[in-house]
Design a protein around this motif. Sequence first.
Motif, PDB file in Angstrom:
ATOM      1  N   ALA A  41       2.534   7.022  -6.515  1.00 41.03           N
ATOM      2  CA  ALA A  41       1.547   7.975  -7.017  1.00 41.03           C
ATOM      3  C   ALA A  41       1.945   9.407  -6.678  1.00 41.03           C
ATOM      4  CB  ALA A  41       0.170   7.647  -6.437  1.00 41.03           C
ATOM      5  N   ILE A  42       2.415   9.635  -5.454  1.00 44.08           N
ATOM      6  CA  ILE A  42       2.850  10.985  -5.070  1.00 44.08           C
ATOM      7  C   ILE A  42       4.046  11.412  -5.910  1.00 44.08           C
ATOM      8  CG2 ILE A  42       3.809  12.365  -3.193  1.00 44.08           C
ATOM      9  CD1 ILE A  42       2.233  10.636  -1.248  1.00 44.08           C
ATOM     10  N   MET A  86      -3.148  16.859  -0.642  1.00 41.05           N
ATOM     11  CA  MET A  86      -2.104  16.725   0.356  1.00 41.05           C
ATOM     12  C   MET A  86      -1.456  18.043   0.714  1.00 41.05           C
ATOM     13  SD  MET A  86      -1.417  13.769   1.697  1.00 41.05           S
ATOM     14  CE  MET A  86      -1.916  12.085   1.499  1.00 41.05           C
ATOM     15  N   TRP A  95      -4.168  15.646   6.094  1.00 38.35           N
ATOM     16  CA  TRP A  95      -3.695  14.425   5.442  1.00 38.35           C
ATOM     17  C   TRP A  95      -2.182  14.428   5.262  1.00 38.35           C
ATOM     18  CZ3 TRP A  95      -6.511  10.439   5.736  1.00 38.35           C
ATOM     19  CH2 TRP A  95      -7.914  10.562   5.754  1.00 38.35           C
ATOM     20  N   LEU A  99       1.201   4.252  -2.816  1.00 38.55           N
ATOM     21  CA  LEU A  99       1.000   5.645  -2.421  1.00 38.55           C
ATOM     22  C   LEU A  99       2.201   6.519  -2.761  1.00 38.55           C
ATOM     23  CD1 LEU A  99      -0.769   7.736  -0.997  1.00 38.55           C
ATOM     24  CD2 LEU A  99       0.253   7.004   1.173  1.00 38.55           C
ATOM     25  N   THR A 100       3.400   6.074  -2.402  1.00 37.56           N
ATOM     26  CA  THR A 100       4.587   6.892  -2.664  1.00 37.56           C
ATOM     27  C   THR A 100       4.860   7.011  -4.164  1.00 37.56           C
ATOM     28  OG1 THR A 100       5.967   4.920  -2.302  1.00 37.56           O
ATOM     29  CG2 THR A 100       5.684   6.426  -0.454  1.00 37.56           C
ATOM     30  N   LEU A 132      -0.047  11.315   6.732  1.00 33.87           N
ATOM     31  CA  LEU A 132       0.913  10.557   5.930  1.00 33.87           C
ATOM     32  C   LEU A 132       2.317  10.686   6.508  1.00 33.87           C
ATOM     33  CD1 LEU A 132       1.404   8.835   3.412  1.00 33.87           C
ATOM     34  CD2 LEU A 132       1.777  10.950   2.140  1.00 33.87           C
ATOM     35  N   ILE A 175      -3.058  14.689  -5.484  1.00 29.59           N
ATOM     36  CA  ILE A 175      -2.245  14.431  -4.305  1.00 29.59           C
ATOM     37  C   ILE A 175      -1.378  15.643  -4.004  1.00 29.59           C
ATOM     38  CG2 ILE A 175      -0.349  13.019  -3.439  1.00 29.59           C
ATOM     39  CD1 ILE A 175      -1.531  10.700  -5.010  1.00 29.59           C
ATOM     40  N   GLY A 213       0.809  -1.208   0.000  1.00 33.93           N
ATOM     41  CA  GLY A 213       0.000   0.000   0.000  1.00 33.93           C
ATOM     42  C   GLY A 213       0.843   1.260   0.000  1.00 33.93           C
ATOM     43  N   LEU A 214       1.909   1.273   0.811  1.00 37.27           N
ATOM     44  CA  LEU A 214       2.799   2.432   0.838  1.00 37.27           C
ATOM     45  C   LEU A 214       3.559   2.570  -0.478  1.00 37.27           C
ATOM     46  CD1 LEU A 214       4.233   2.216   4.466  1.00 37.27           C
ATOM     47  CD2 LEU A 214       2.760   3.995   3.533  1.00 37.27           C
TER      48      LEU A 214
END
Length: 726
Positions: free
Chosen positions: A422-423, A443, A453, A419-420, A457, A438, A415-416
């Motif tokens: 995508a960021i 964010m 958020w 997420l990372t 994070l 994001i 999951g991380l």
Amino acid sequence: MHSLRLGLVVLAAFVAGGTPAHATSGNHIAASLVAESVSPVPGKEVRIAIRIAPEPGWHGYWSNPGDSGVPTTVRWSAPAGVRFGPLQHPAPTVLEVAGFASYVHAGPHALMVTMKVPSGVALGTRLPVTAEVSWLACSDSLCVPEKARLTLNLVAGKGEKDKVGQAVVSSGLNALPKPAVGAGTMHLADGAMVIVVPVAADPAGAVLFPAQDGAFAATAPQQVRRVGEALEFKIPTTATRVPAQFTGVVRAGGRAYAVHASPAPSALAATQPSVQAQQPVGDISAQADGVAPREAVRRSAASDATEASVTGGQRSVPGSGDGAAVSFLMALALAVIGGLILNVMPCVFPILSLKALGLAKSGQSENAARADALAFTGGTVLVCFALGSLLLLLKAAGTEVGWSFQLQSPYVVTGLLVLTTAIGLNLAGLFELRGASINGAFMSRPGVSGSFWTGALSAFIATPCSGPFMAGALGAAMVLPAPAALAVFAGLGVGMALPFLAIGFVPALRRRLPKPGAWMNTFRHLLAIPMLLTALALAWVLGRQTGVDGLIMGIAIVLAVAIALWWLGVRQRHGRERNWAVLALAAAIAAPLMFKMPAAPAIAAPIVESASRQAFSEERLAALRAKRVPVFVDFTADWCLSCKVNEKVAIETEEVQRAFGAGGVVTLVGDWTRGDPAITRFLASHGRNSIPYYLFYAPAKEPLVLPQILTPGSLSALAKPPAASG
């Protein structure tokens, strides 16, 4: 995991005395309450038994559960002035499963309590007693927290005996360990704790159970021999000093004996060493982790679980006072300072890019800036509080976990990773999703939701590695009562948010921030680099946890999500309406891959060993200590960036390795990547539940707790023999 199946236990049928209430239907362990008399005499004591009847194949735990488990606790309610003594257990048995040993009650038994009725109570006064009993019921494959509300309806009288109750109480009293005549002695010899107790029994099959946690490992082999009218137990240990007192139970020859021992005269000097003498100069975090405060909190919590006095139906806790309050305040202060320092630790740097971008865009009003700061703080505190709550719940259920346990799960790592990635792609400008970006609106832009958020994070990614001061705070939190422990975890989040709070509430600091401009677009693209490097590091961790198959699945999930986000960004830039079907398609691809992700084994992959570098185990440490070999212990994990930085800049450098080789130092590596329970227990026994954690054992000396930021010079100096260093 290997299984050890208990033999079937034939449960005895108990007939209630008084008006007992049995455990809630569906429990695997039934409980009921009886008294030796339903008409206790005012001013005198009456004995009460909590009868415990496990289902076949199930067991509960002794007051010291050993490697895992939770002891039974009772909360009493009764009329004003009625007092209850501590819970008394019969002797336990040892249950070994997959290399772990627990002290358990596997069959029907009774826990004994003494109740005293005030002398001023009039005859005929009703004395309703309620016991809220909680325990952990376990089989060879499952553990379930259970509880029951038990009641007794007693009436002050002349002490007439209840036949059934008297029989149960008499049987329970007979099963309690009998006090040994006199005190024993203890000392350290050849890497072992030697305890001599005045029990004149056959040493064959004799077992010593420590009443206090951490006296010695439950799995440690016990060598027993008869010495005159006493038994001598020799038990391997990594301890470097004997405790001030030892209490426990000896089971020998079909009987049980309550024993206590004090240090032998030759060991007395080692029972109260200076904390300062155990720490290297400049190790602030180690000095903050003194054993005494932790032990004081542990004893306070233990008394909370075993003894209470009741006044008007309310429980007052003996043993809680200024000492526990000071320990809590110290732990809270360390958590706040540790969270503050965590902002500059290597494992936090990628998320600092999001903070920096958000702060650089802040040209807001005073009220808006403060609202952002408070929202950011709310995010960090909420995540730290939630992780702390989950950690305490898992510990209460008997699971061996420590801080950063979330990154021991390949599902969380995946999951991380998504997420990372995508960021990072968003920061690089590959896609834009205005209103849900994001970077642009979710964010890092100014605003309460974005700040919240960002803080959440930040905390989630930042907390896996511990910095200075954090170790003492988190170690204390694990032995504090739950409300105090949760306050410590929240304090960690407050500490992380302090810089943002300062900028939000101090206008002079905000004025020093760079003004928004065209440079921010380039700056944003540059910030994609550390974020994508973080994603690369997470991919490496995933591969280490699950192998090549798991890594390929993780990359496939990331690729599916990245393509979906890019496609949505393309449609948005061309002014088209969002088409969420592509995200649904990506989710449909990712979900089955996530569920098929190989689970991480409980034990890390074997370490490539040599004569000077070996895998950590308590037995190996004890053996090296017995041979007077200097030992450097390195607790590390693949997901701990601080650990990896220390390895590259200090531990694995040629200077240090040459010094270790010349000094004959053996490095023991404890790999906590997959949450090895043995390492978790060792860390807990030293008041820690986070890494990095480094120890240096010089021959015949107290271990040194090393700083969490290492240098080649400091490690090389440790390897020098005493003659060379002084």
